[in-house]
Scaffold this motif. Sequence first.
Motif, PDB file in Angstrom:
ATOM      1  N   ASP A 117      78.848  80.290  28.058  1.00  0.00           N
ATOM      2  CA  ASP A 117      79.692  79.348  27.338  1.00  0.00           C
ATOM      3  C   ASP A 117      79.130  77.934  27.463  1.00  0.00           C
ATOM      4  OD1 ASP A 117      81.366  81.388  26.672  1.00  0.00           O
ATOM      5  OD2 ASP A 117      82.976  80.830  28.035  1.00  0.00           O
ATOM      6  N   LEU A 118      79.367  77.133  26.447  1.00  0.00           N
ATOM      7  CA  LEU A 118      78.911  75.742  26.435  1.00  0.00           C
ATOM      8  C   LEU A 118      80.084  74.825  26.760  1.00  0.00           C
ATOM      9  CD1 LEU A 118      76.750  75.605  23.170  1.00  0.00           C
ATOM     10  CD2 LEU A 118      75.971  75.920  25.514  1.00  0.00           C
ATOM     11  N   ARG A 119      79.876  73.952  27.720  1.00  0.00           N
ATOM     12  CA  ARG A 119      80.875  72.943  28.056  1.00  0.00           C
ATOM     13  C   ARG A 119      80.414  71.632  27.418  1.00  0.00           C
ATOM     14  NH1 ARG A 119      84.057  74.825  32.143  1.00  0.00           N
ATOM     15  NH2 ARG A 119      84.634  72.768  32.918  1.00  0.00           N
ATOM     16  N   VAL A 120      81.218  71.130  26.501  1.00  0.00           N
ATOM     17  CA  VAL A 120      80.845  69.967  25.693  1.00  0.00           C
ATOM     18  C   VAL A 120      81.860  68.853  25.941  1.00  0.00           C
ATOM     19  CG1 VAL A 120      80.324  69.126  23.365  1.00  0.00           C
ATOM     20  CG2 VAL A 120      79.928  71.541  23.951  1.00  0.00           C
ATOM     21  N   MET A 121      81.369  67.621  26.024  1.00  0.00           N
ATOM     22  CA  MET A 121      82.239  66.456  26.188  1.00  0.00           C
ATOM     23  C   MET A 121      81.794  65.346  25.252  1.00  0.00           C
ATOM     24  SD  MET A 121      82.891  64.072  29.624  1.00  0.00           S
ATOM     25  CE  MET A 121      84.268  65.003  30.307  1.00  0.00           C
ATOM     26  N   SER A 122      82.759  64.659  24.656  1.00  0.00           N
ATOM     27  CA  SER A 122      82.500  63.442  23.891  1.00  0.00           C
ATOM     28  C   SER A 122      83.262  62.315  24.568  1.00  0.00           C
ATOM     29  CB  SER A 122      82.960  63.598  22.444  1.00  0.00           C
ATOM     30  OG  SER A 122      82.646  62.441  21.685  1.00  0.00           O
ATOM     31  N   PHE A 123      82.558  61.201  24.855  1.00  0.00           N
ATOM     32  CA  PHE A 123      83.129  60.158  25.705  1.00  0.00           C
ATOM     33  C   PHE A 123      82.674  58.788  25.227  1.00  0.00           C
ATOM     34  CE2 PHE A 123      84.021  59.463  30.564  1.00  0.00           C
ATOM     35  CZ  PHE A 123      84.957  58.498  30.248  1.00  0.00           C
ATOM     36  N   ASN A 124      83.599  58.021  24.652  1.00  0.00           N
ATOM     37  CA  ASN A 124      83.348  56.601  24.382  1.00  0.00           C
ATOM     38  C   ASN A 124      83.622  55.863  25.679  1.00  0.00           C
ATOM     39  OD1 ASN A 124      83.718  53.811  23.765  1.00  0.00           O
ATOM     40  ND2 ASN A 124      84.023  54.320  21.623  1.00  0.00           N
ATOM     41  N   VAL A 125      82.573  55.364  26.316  1.00  0.00           N
ATOM     42  CA  VAL A 125      82.697  54.809  27.663  1.00  0.00           C
ATOM     43  C   VAL A 125      83.030  53.313  27.684  1.00  0.00           C
ATOM     44  CG1 VAL A 125      81.128  56.535  28.622  1.00  0.00           C
ATOM     45  CG2 VAL A 125      80.220  54.331  27.875  1.00  0.00           C
ATOM     46  N   ARG A 126      83.103  52.678  26.527  1.00  0.00           N
ATOM     47  CA  ARG A 126      83.341  51.239  26.409  1.00  0.00           C
ATOM     48  C   ARG A 126      82.149  50.465  26.971  1.00  0.00           C
ATOM     49  NH1 ARG A 126      85.743  47.006  23.659  1.00  0.00           N
ATOM     50  NH2 ARG A 126      86.519  45.417  25.066  1.00  0.00           N
ATOM     51  N   TYR A 127      81.564  49.613  26.132  1.00  0.00           N
ATOM     52  CA  TYR A 127      80.318  48.954  26.511  1.00  0.00           C
ATOM     53  C   TYR A 127      80.497  48.089  27.756  1.00  0.00           C
ATOM     54  CZ  TYR A 127      81.925  44.712  24.014  1.00  0.00           C
ATOM     55  OH  TYR A 127      82.622  43.604  23.584  1.00  0.00           O
ATOM     56  N   GLY A 128      79.460  48.092  28.580  1.00  0.00           N
ATOM     57  CA  GLY A 128      79.564  47.574  29.933  1.00  0.00           C
ATOM     58  C   GLY A 128      79.587  46.078  30.086  1.00  0.00           C
ATOM     59  N   THR A 129      79.381  45.322  29.015  1.00  0.00           N
ATOM     60  CA  THR A 129      79.417  43.862  29.115  1.00  0.00           C
ATOM     61  C   THR A 129      80.689  43.275  28.513  1.00  0.00           C
ATOM     62  OG1 THR A 129      78.154  43.701  27.047  1.00  0.00           O
ATOM     63  CG2 THR A 129      76.911  43.639  29.120  1.00  0.00           C
ATOM     64  N   ALA A 130      81.641  44.120  28.153  1.00  0.00           N
ATOM     65  CA  ALA A 130      82.893  43.638  27.571  1.00  0.00           C
ATOM     66  C   ALA A 130      83.699  42.870  28.617  1.00  0.00           C
ATOM     67  CB  ALA A 130      83.709  44.817  27.050  1.00  0.00           C
ATOM     68  N   SER A 131      84.396  41.839  28.175  1.00  0.00           N
ATOM     69  CA  SER A 131      85.231  41.026  29.066  1.00  0.00           C
ATOM     70  C   SER A 131      86.593  41.697  29.219  1.00  0.00           C
ATOM     71  CB  SER A 131      85.374  39.612  28.497  1.00  0.00           C
ATOM     72  OG  SER A 131      84.109  38.986  28.373  1.00  0.00           O
ATOM     73  N   ASP A 132      86.626  42.722  30.054  1.00  0.00           N
ATOM     74  CA  ASP A 132      87.830  43.533  30.185  1.00  0.00           C
ATOM     75  C   ASP A 132      88.606  43.282  31.476  1.00  0.00           C
ATOM     76  OD1 ASP A 132      87.544  44.857  27.736  1.00  0.00           O
ATOM     77  OD2 ASP A 132      86.180  46.334  28.604  1.00  0.00           O
ATOM     78  N   GLY A 133      88.249  42.254  32.216  1.00  0.00           N
ATOM     79  CA  GLY A 133      88.996  41.909  33.409  1.00  0.00           C
ATOM     80  C   GLY A 133      89.017  43.040  34.424  1.00  0.00           C
ATOM     81  N   ALA A 134      90.229  43.453  34.789  1.00  0.00           N
ATOM     82  CA  ALA A 134      90.385  44.521  35.780  1.00  0.00           C
ATOM     83  C   ALA A 134      89.853  45.854  35.278  1.00  0.00           C
ATOM     84  CB  ALA A 134      91.854  44.657  36.167  1.00  0.00           C
ATOM     85  N   ASP A 135      89.608  45.954  33.983  1.00  0.00           N
ATOM     86  CA  ASP A 135      89.071  47.189  33.405  1.00  0.00           C
ATOM     87  C   ASP A 135      87.589  47.061  33.069  1.00  0.00           C
ATOM     88  OD1 ASP A 135      91.549  48.724  33.325  1.00  0.00           O
ATOM     89  OD2 ASP A 135      92.195  47.281  31.800  1.00  0.00           O
ATOM     90  N   SER A 136      86.921  46.054  33.596  1.00  0.00           N
ATOM     91  CA  SER A 136      85.496  45.873  33.328  1.00  0.00           C
ATOM     92  C   SER A 136      84.690  47.001  33.952  1.00  0.00           C
ATOM     93  CB  SER A 136      85.025  44.520  33.866  1.00  0.00           C
ATOM     94  OG  SER A 136      85.174  44.475  35.275  1.00  0.00           O
ATOM     95  N   TRP A 137      83.466  47.147  33.489  1.00  0.00           N
ATOM     96  CA  TRP A 137      82.632  48.279  33.901  1.00  0.00           C
ATOM     97  C   TRP A 137      82.506  48.438  35.417  1.00  0.00           C
ATOM     98  CZ3 TRP A 137      80.901  52.762  32.574  1.00  0.00           C
ATOM     99  CH2 TRP A 137      79.786  53.320  33.209  1.00  0.00           C
ATOM    100  N   PRO A 138      82.237  47.378  36.202  1.00  0.00           N
ATOM    101  CA  PRO A 138      82.095  47.591  37.647  1.00  0.00           C
ATOM    102  C   PRO A 138      83.347  48.154  38.306  1.00  0.00           C
ATOM    103  CG  PRO A 138      81.184  45.467  37.019  1.00  0.00           C
ATOM    104  CD  PRO A 138      81.931  45.983  35.827  1.00  0.00           C
ATOM    105  N   GLN A 139      84.507  47.906  37.703  1.00  0.00           N
ATOM    106  CA  GLN A 139      85.759  48.386  38.281  1.00  0.00           C
ATOM    107  C   GLN A 139      86.044  49.850  37.953  1.00  0.00           C
ATOM    108  OE1 GLN A 139      87.136  46.158  40.306  1.00  0.00           O
ATOM    109  NE2 GLN A 139      85.506  44.784  39.613  1.00  0.00           N
ATOM    110  N   ARG A 140      85.348  50.391  36.974  1.00  0.00           N
ATOM    111  CA  ARG A 140      85.665  51.751  36.532  1.00  0.00           C
ATOM    112  C   ARG A 140      84.463  52.678  36.474  1.00  0.00           C
ATOM    113  NH1 ARG A 140      84.441  51.957  30.996  1.00  0.00           N
ATOM    114  NH2 ARG A 140      83.951  49.908  30.132  1.00  0.00           N
ATOM    115  N   GLN A 141      83.279  52.181  36.799  1.00  0.00           N
ATOM    116  CA  GLN A 141      82.069  52.991  36.642  1.00  0.00           C
ATOM    117  C   GLN A 141      82.114  54.257  37.503  1.00  0.00           C
ATOM    118  OE1 GLN A 141      78.951  50.235  37.680  1.00  0.00           O
ATOM    119  NE2 GLN A 141      79.416  50.275  39.867  1.00  0.00           N
ATOM    120  N   ASP A 142      82.662  54.154  38.705  1.00  0.00           N
ATOM    121  CA  ASP A 142      82.723  55.336  39.566  1.00  0.00           C
ATOM    122  C   ASP A 142      83.703  56.373  39.019  1.00  0.00           C
ATOM    123  OD1 ASP A 142      80.868  54.207  41.241  1.00  0.00           O
ATOM    124  OD2 ASP A 142      82.345  53.436  42.664  1.00  0.00           O
TER     125      ASP A 142
END
Length: 308
Positions: A38-63
Motif C-alpha cells: 500500500d502507498l501512504r501519501v500525504m499532501s502538506f502546505n507547510v506555510r512558508y518559513g519567512t512569514a511574519s506569523d508571530g507565535a506561529d512562525s516557522w521556528p516555533q512549529r518546525q519540530d
Amino acid sequence: MGCDAVRIRSSLFGCSLYVLLCSLLSGVVSVPPAEAQDLRVMSFNVRYGTASDGADSWPQRQDLVVQVIRDYGPDLLGTQELLPFQAEYLQQQLRSGAQRPLKYVYIGWSRDASAGGEQCGLFVSEDRFEVEQSGQFWLSERPEEKFSKSWDSSLPRVCTWARLHDRQDSGRRLLFANTHFDHRGGEARLQSARLLRSRLPELAEGLPIVLTGDFNCGEQSPPWQAAAGDGLLVDSFRAAFPQQQGSEGTFHGFRGTAGAERIDWILYSAGRFQTVAATIDRTERGGRYPSDHFPVTAVLRYAAAVAQ
C-alpha cells in the motif's frame, strides 16, 4: 481536544467498514495497518518559513511539522509553500530519527527567479522508490518557460513531477505530481486544472498518476470539476467519505477551526488504485498547529487487475 474521525473503505473484502478513532492525548489520527505494498501519501502546505506569523512562525512549529510527518510516515509527500531551507531541515530531521529514520529523496525547484523561492517539493521514500525521471512545468500558457504566468494568476505557479519505480514490486511504476494553484485568480485555477489534465497523462506515458496539492478551491468548483469531475482522476477523500460533511475544511489560518472548503486534495488515476483510508490530520500541541493548513493523507492500494 476533539476527536478525529477516520473512515476506512475496504475493497479487500468487498464491503465498507467505517471506524471512529480518537486520540485524546496527541490528536494524531491513527491509520489502520497497511498491506506491505500500500502507498501512504500525504499532501502538506507547510506555510512558508519567512512569514511574519508571530507565535506561529516557522521556528516555533518546525519540530511539530517533523513530528506530524514522522507519525504518518508517508511513502510520497507533496509539499506546498516550502522554502529551500525548510526542505533541508525536514529532510535532515526526518532522516536523523533514532527510532524511525525516514529517508527521502527531495525534488523541487523555485517557482520564480529567486534561488530561495517557494517550491512544490516532492519527498520520495528512498527505501520504497527509485526516481527514474523528474521535472517541473509552469501553470501557464507557456509551461516550459521558467517563471511564466498567465490568465489572472497573481504569481508564477508550478507542478513538480517524478516518474518512480516501486522497489517493493519491480513490475510497478507511477507518476507522482504535486502542485499549488493560485490563491487569487479564478480563471488561472480553472486553466491550471485543465493543463494538468492534459499534461500529466503525457508525462505518465500510460502509468498511473498520484497528484497532491493545495488547489485553493473546494469540491464542485470549476477547477475541481475540470480535474476530477469526469471520474478519470479520483478524489481519495471523497472515495472514503461519500457523504460530504460541513467540517471538511483544510485551511484554518492557525485557528484550528474546520470550515467546509476542502482545498487540499490527493487525486489518483481511476482503476489503478483503491482508497483504503483517507484523513484530515488535525494534530495540535498546546493549542498550536504545525501549519495554517491541515495536512491530508491517503492510503492507496494498487488495483489488483493492474500490473505496470
